[in-house]
Write a protein that holds these residues in place. Structure first.
Motif, PDB file in Angstrom:
ATOM      1  N   GLN A  62       0.835  -1.197   0.000  1.00 26.82           N
ATOM      2  CA  GLN A  62       0.000   0.000   0.000  1.00 26.82           C
ATOM      3  C   GLN A  62       0.875   1.254   0.000  1.00 26.82           C
ATOM      4  O   GLN A  62       1.806   1.350   0.783  1.00 26.82           O
ATOM      5  N   PHE A  63       0.546   2.168  -0.897  1.00 24.03           N
ATOM      6  CA  PHE A  63       1.218   3.470  -0.879  1.00 24.03           C
ATOM      7  C   PHE A  63       0.195   4.549  -0.541  1.00 24.03           C
ATOM      8  O   PHE A  63      -0.607   4.920  -1.394  1.00 24.03           O
ATOM      9  N   PRO A  64       0.216   5.019   0.681  1.00 25.47           N
ATOM     10  CA  PRO A  64      -0.760   6.054   1.021  1.00 25.47           C
ATOM     11  C   PRO A  64      -0.422   7.340   0.271  1.00 25.47           C
ATOM     12  O   PRO A  64       0.733   7.761   0.251  1.00 25.47           O
ATOM     13  N   ALA A  65      -1.406   7.930  -0.388  1.00 19.60           N
ATOM     14  CA  ALA A  65      -1.147   9.160  -1.151  1.00 19.60           C
ATOM     15  C   ALA A  65      -1.872  10.346  -0.531  1.00 19.60           C
ATOM     16  O   ALA A  65      -1.377  11.471  -0.578  1.00 19.60           O
ATOM     17  N   LEU A  66      -3.040  10.108   0.047  1.00 17.27           N
ATOM     18  CA  LEU A  66      -3.770  11.176   0.735  1.00 17.27           C
ATOM     19  C   LEU A  66      -4.271  10.627   2.065  1.00 17.27           C
ATOM     20  O   LEU A  66      -4.692   9.474   2.143  1.00 17.27           O
ATOM     21  N   THR A  67      -4.212  11.456   3.085  1.00 19.75           N
ATOM     22  CA  THR A  67      -4.651  11.013   4.399  1.00 19.75           C
ATOM     23  C   THR A  67      -5.622  12.010   5.008  1.00 19.75           C
ATOM     24  O   THR A  67      -5.279  13.174   5.189  1.00 19.75           O
ATOM     25  N   ASP A  68      -6.823  11.558   5.270  1.00 18.62           N
ATOM     26  CA  ASP A  68      -7.815  12.328   6.007  1.00 18.62           C
ATOM     27  C   ASP A  68      -7.972  13.763   5.482  1.00 18.62           C
ATOM     28  O   ASP A  68      -7.855  14.727   6.236  1.00 18.62           O
ATOM     29  N   VAL A  69      -8.235  13.851   4.201  1.00 21.52           N
ATOM     30  CA  VAL A  69      -8.371  15.175   3.588  1.00 21.52           C
ATOM     31  C   VAL A  69      -9.828  15.635   3.590  1.00 21.52           C
ATOM     32  O   VAL A  69     -10.713  14.926   3.106  1.00 21.52           O
ATOM     33  N   SER A  70     -10.065  16.815   4.137  1.00 19.37           N
ATOM     34  CA  SER A  70     -11.390  17.429   4.058  1.00 19.37           C
ATOM     35  C   SER A  70     -11.235  18.765   3.338  1.00 19.37           C
ATOM     36  O   SER A  70     -10.366  19.562   3.692  1.00 19.37           O
ATOM     37  N   LEU A  71     -12.054  18.972   2.317  1.00 15.04           N
ATOM     38  CA  LEU A  71     -11.899  20.161   1.487  1.00 15.04           C
ATOM     39  C   LEU A  71     -13.210  20.442   0.775  1.00 15.04           C
ATOM     40  O   LEU A  71     -13.863  19.529   0.286  1.00 15.04           O
ATOM     41  N   THR A  72     -13.582  21.714   0.733  1.00 13.03           N
ATOM     42  CA  THR A  72     -14.798  22.080   0.002  1.00 13.03           C
ATOM     43  C   THR A  72     -14.429  23.048  -1.116  1.00 13.03           C
ATOM     44  O   THR A  72     -13.685  23.997  -0.899  1.00 13.03           O
ATOM     45  N   ILE A  73     -14.905  22.768  -2.321  1.00 16.17           N
ATOM     46  CA  ILE A  73     -14.742  23.704  -3.435  1.00 16.17           C
ATOM     47  C   ILE A  73     -16.130  24.269  -3.723  1.00 16.17           C
ATOM     48  O   ILE A  73     -17.087  23.512  -3.937  1.00 16.17           O
ATOM     49  N   ASN A  74     -16.255  25.586  -3.698  1.00 16.89           N
ATOM     50  CA  ASN A  74     -17.553  26.206  -3.946  1.00 16.89           C
ATOM     51  C   ASN A  74     -17.752  26.491  -5.423  1.00 16.89           C
ATOM     52  O   ASN A  74     -16.786  26.690  -6.171  1.00 16.89           O
ATOM     53  N   LYS A  75     -19.011  26.536  -5.806  1.00 19.20           N
ATOM     54  CA  LYS A  75     -19.362  26.813  -7.190  1.00 19.20           C
ATOM     55  C   LYS A  75     -18.824  28.191  -7.591  1.00 19.20           C
ATOM     56  O   LYS A  75     -18.940  29.156  -6.844  1.00 19.20           O
ATOM     57  N   GLY A  76     -18.164  28.254  -8.743  1.00 17.76           N
ATOM     58  CA  GLY A  76     -17.665  29.534  -9.237  1.00 17.76           C
ATOM     59  C   GLY A  76     -16.288  29.924  -8.703  1.00 17.76           C
ATOM     60  O   GLY A  76     -15.724  30.931  -9.112  1.00 17.76           O
ATOM     61  N   GLU A  77     -15.751  29.105  -7.808  1.00 16.57           N
ATOM     62  CA  GLU A  77     -14.429  29.435  -7.248  1.00 16.57           C
ATOM     63  C   GLU A  77     -13.296  29.079  -8.216  1.00 16.57           C
ATOM     64  O   GLU A  77     -13.446  28.196  -9.063  1.00 16.57           O
ATOM     65  N   PHE A  78     -12.155  29.726  -8.023  1.00 15.85           N
ATOM     66  CA  PHE A  78     -10.928  29.364  -8.730  1.00 15.85           C
ATOM     67  C   PHE A  78      -9.911  29.013  -7.650  1.00 15.85           C
ATOM     68  O   PHE A  78      -9.437  29.881  -6.928  1.00 15.85           O
ATOM     69  N   VAL A  79      -9.636  27.716  -7.549  1.00 17.36           N
ATOM     70  CA  VAL A  79      -8.766  27.235  -6.479  1.00 17.36           C
ATOM     71  C   VAL A  79      -7.473  26.683  -7.073  1.00 17.36           C
ATOM     72  O   VAL A  79      -7.503  25.874  -8.002  1.00 17.36           O
ATOM     73  N   ALA A  80      -6.325  27.119  -6.547  1.00 16.98           N
ATOM     74  CA  ALA A  80      -5.039  26.564  -6.981  1.00 16.98           C
ATOM     75  C   ALA A  80      -4.562  25.552  -5.939  1.00 16.98           C
ATOM     76  O   ALA A  80      -4.733  25.777  -4.738  1.00 16.98           O
ATOM     77  N   VAL A  81      -3.996  24.451  -6.410  1.00 14.55           N
ATOM     78  CA  VAL A  81      -3.469  23.430  -5.507  1.00 14.55           C
ATOM     79  C   VAL A  81      -1.953  23.350  -5.700  1.00 14.55           C
ATOM     80  O   VAL A  81      -1.468  23.118  -6.807  1.00 14.55           O
TER      81      VAL A  81
END
Ligand SMILES: Nc1ncnc2c1ncn2[C@@H]1O[C@H](COP(=O)(O)OP(=O)(O)OP(=O)(O)O)[C@@H](O)[C@H]1O
Ligand SMILES: Nc1ncnc2c1ncn2[C@@H]1O[C@H](COP(=O)(O)OP(=O)(O)OP(=O)(O)O)[C@@H](O)[C@H]1O
Ligand SMILES: [Mg+2]
Ligand SMILES: [Mg+2]
Lengths: 282, 288
Positions: A25-44
């Motif tokens: 197993q290769f864990p890539a994401l752990t316990d991620v909580s995130l909200t993207i709202n309609k119309g938003e521009f989000v950079a990661v």
């Protein structure tokens, strides 16, 4: 209150591979909580291997969480039908454009997405032409996508998602191979889709000057979200960003090393600040 | 005296004899000296990848010649093969380079082909992996199960492990995180200093090229449009912009400061350089 379009609730994702017959197993994401709202521009943002592409692929149901839940406009893509429904809402540009090429002619490749959405042919024709023009690839429409330069392939991939006109688009390092002008044009196009057509944008990038232009910046480190805020907040913290393997735009850095101001975001802000302080030297 | 790499009238067409025939490079004449660090810039589709693919015989010229150390690499089979070991090329998309079952085997592929001893191979793999920041726990993994930037590091390590006399990188920093990008710049500079190797870098990052290159070659529409020192090329900002390129953000800042009447130089290409100048200026300002 703003309307949510994508919601991650305590999402964990691990890749599983066979190594010498035993699954690893290769864990890539752990316990991620995130909200993207309609119309938003989000950079990661995030270091190599931090989990950005994994996060992107969870947004349009290419991957399914190992634990937790991803919801797109109220839909949890736990069946093939619902996953398809999610893909009609969230379009995606992959990190490597070769993984995206599906047809042997550029214009067919761009038409593939809208065709799958069941758009009528006349409408498709217009969308394909407009999309190709917006990335300056119209004159290449009859060429074979495999026989293009690196940056040309990348532009075709971007045209593909633009032509779909989905409510939300996720772009995974779309400008990595573009020349400076191409990078600027793609950012203009992305912002136009966002501001004029209200399309929600999630942009994964290693270019800090692109992240600065977003409404919100999310920083991923080792599979966890470690920063989440407006560009000015995020880029005010140069040392913290560096500790995550990231950097700041040159304008921000210059004002930071000179110790004159934190959180400067672009050339004009930087020039104004220096000119103001240097007033005495004129 | 012969040059490490010299091209004479180098021309290459794709889809030859069809309606889609394109001259991807047209009559390119270049001379690259031993130990030089050359940056190649140019708009999307200008012919950069096509050009460098000729330097180790991956593509064959339609007309013109490529000389490595004064010898036409297409002279005979033996010369061509030798030039492939001499000139190491790292592709624009790392996926084109990776094909082995594990990351270790991928990095070991070149040295193995060179018929080095098992011990020497291992040493080179470990050294190249450490150099490029490939994680030890990834060595047993399939290269296809890595993130984009991780693949890039493996691909670079695979070329460095051959320790070629001429190293060519096509967009080596694309997809690397900022720390990785800076580390790579330092790595390439150090490597060159230690080994005296010739290095050729294709990049869209005007900033990276400014930090590294002794000489810059600008490709435009299949031909060489300019060449010279960073200063000579970057001082022609308007022409660069007309070719789809630009200048580093710091250079733009200085241009705008000058436009506002500040007495600062034009030829500033790195933040370090710019900060030093402004520090003095601001001190003078506050002393008044
Ligand atoms: N198919 C796979 N199988 C196993 N592990 C994987 C696979 N794909 C990615 N990984 C691992 O998961 C982690 C996260 O990878 P991901 O591709 O999401 O990173 P990233 O943030 O997009 O990185 P980059 O900036 O390099 O593109 C990495 O450690 C990577 O090695
Ligand atoms: N295999 C191919 N078949 C036909 N035409 C090609 C092929 N590869 C490249 N071309 C064309 O040749 C020209 C030069 O391509 P090349 O890949 O050398 O550009 P480049 O400068 O490396 O661009 P980029 O910055 O986008 O990587 C382009 O117009 C491209 O469309
Ligand atoms: Mg990625
Ligand atoms: Mg190229």
């Amino acid at each position: 209150m703003s309307e949510k379009i994508i919601e991650f609730e305590n999402v964990t994702f691990a890749y599983e591979t066979e190594e010498e017959d035993a699954p690893v197993q290769f864990p890539a994401l752990t316990d991620v909580s995130l909200t993207i709202n309609k119309g938003e521009f989000v950079a990661v943002l995030g270091h190599n291997g931090s989990g950005k592409s994994t996060l992107a692929k969870l947004c349009n149901a290419i991957l399914e969480p190992t634990k937790g839940k991803v919801t797109v406009k109220g839909i949890v893509p736990d069946t093939e039908e619902k996953a398809d429904e999610v893909r009609r809402i969230v379009g995606m540009v992959f990190q490597n454009p070769d993984n995206q090429i599906v047809a042997t002619i550029v214009e067919d490749d761009v038409a593939f997405g809208p065709e799958n959405l069941g758009i009528e042919p006349a409408q498709i024709r217009k969308r394909v032409d407009d999309a190709l023009k917006s990335v300056n690839m119209y004159e290449f429409r009859h060429r074979e996508p495999h026989k293009l330069s690196g940056g040309q392939k990348q532009r075709v991939a971007i045209a593909g998602v633009i032509a779909m006109q989905t409510e939300c688009i996720v772009l995974d390092e779309p400008t990595a191979m573009l020349d400076p002008k191409g990078r600027e044009e793609v950012m203009q196009t992305v912002k136009r889709l966002n501001k004029e057509m209200g399309i929600t944008v999630v942009l994964v990038t290693h270019f800090m000057d692109e992240a600065v232009q977003a409404d919100r910046v999310v920083v991923v480190d080792g599979g966890r979200i470690v920063m989440n805020g407006k560009p000015r907040e995020i880029f005010s913290n140069v040392e913290k960003l560096r500790s995550f393997g990231l950097d700041v735009p040159q304008s921000t850095e210059l004002c930071h090393v000179l110790g004159i101001k934190e959180g400067v975001l672009d050339v004009d802000e930087c020039v104004d600040e220096i000119a103001r302080l240097a007033g005495g030297a004129l | 005296m012969s040059y490490t790499i010299e091209t004479i009238g180098l021309t290459h067409y794709y889809s030859k004899g069809t309606v889609q025939q394109v001259a991807a490079i047209n009559d390119v004449n270049l001379k690259i000296e031993k130990g030089e660090l050359v940056g190649i810039i140019g708009h999307t589709g200008s012919g950069k990848s096509t050009l460098i693919s000729h330097f180790n015989g991956l593509l064959k010229p339609d007309s013109g010649k490529v000389l490595v150390d004064g010898v036409d690499i297409w002279k005979d089979k033996e010369t061509l093969k030798k030039s492939r070991f001499k000139v190491g090329l790292c592709f624009q998309y790392p996926e084109y380079q990776l094909f082995e079952e594990t990351v270790y085997k991928d990095i070991a592929f070149g040295p193995k082909n060179m018929k080095l001893s098992e011990a020497e191979i291992k040493e080179r793999v470990m050294r190249a992996a450490a150099f490029t920041g490939v994680k030890a726990e990834h060595l047993g993994k399939s290269p296809f199960d890595l993130s984009g930037g991780e693949k890039r590091r493996v691909a670079i390590a695979g070329v460095m492990s051959m320790e070629p006399e001429v190293l060519i990188f096509d967009e080596p920093a694309a997809g690397l995180d900022p720390r990785g990008r800076n580390a790579l710049i330092n790595l390439i500079k150090d490597y060159r200093k230690q080994t005296g190797s010739t290095v050729i870098i294709v990049s869209h990052s005007m900033e990276d090229i400014a930090e590294m290159a002794d000489r810059v070659i600008v490709m435009n529409n299949s031909s060489v449009a300019m060449q010279g020192s960073v200063d000579e090329v970057y001082s022609r900002g308007d022409e660069l912009r007309a070719m789809g390129l630009n200048v580093p953000e710091i250079t733009e800042i200085f241009a705008k400061l000058r436009a506002k009447g500040l007495d600062v130089p034009q030829n500033v290409y790195t933040v370090e350089q710019g900060a030093a100048i402004l520090r003095k200026l601001l001190e003078r300002g506050s002393a008044k």
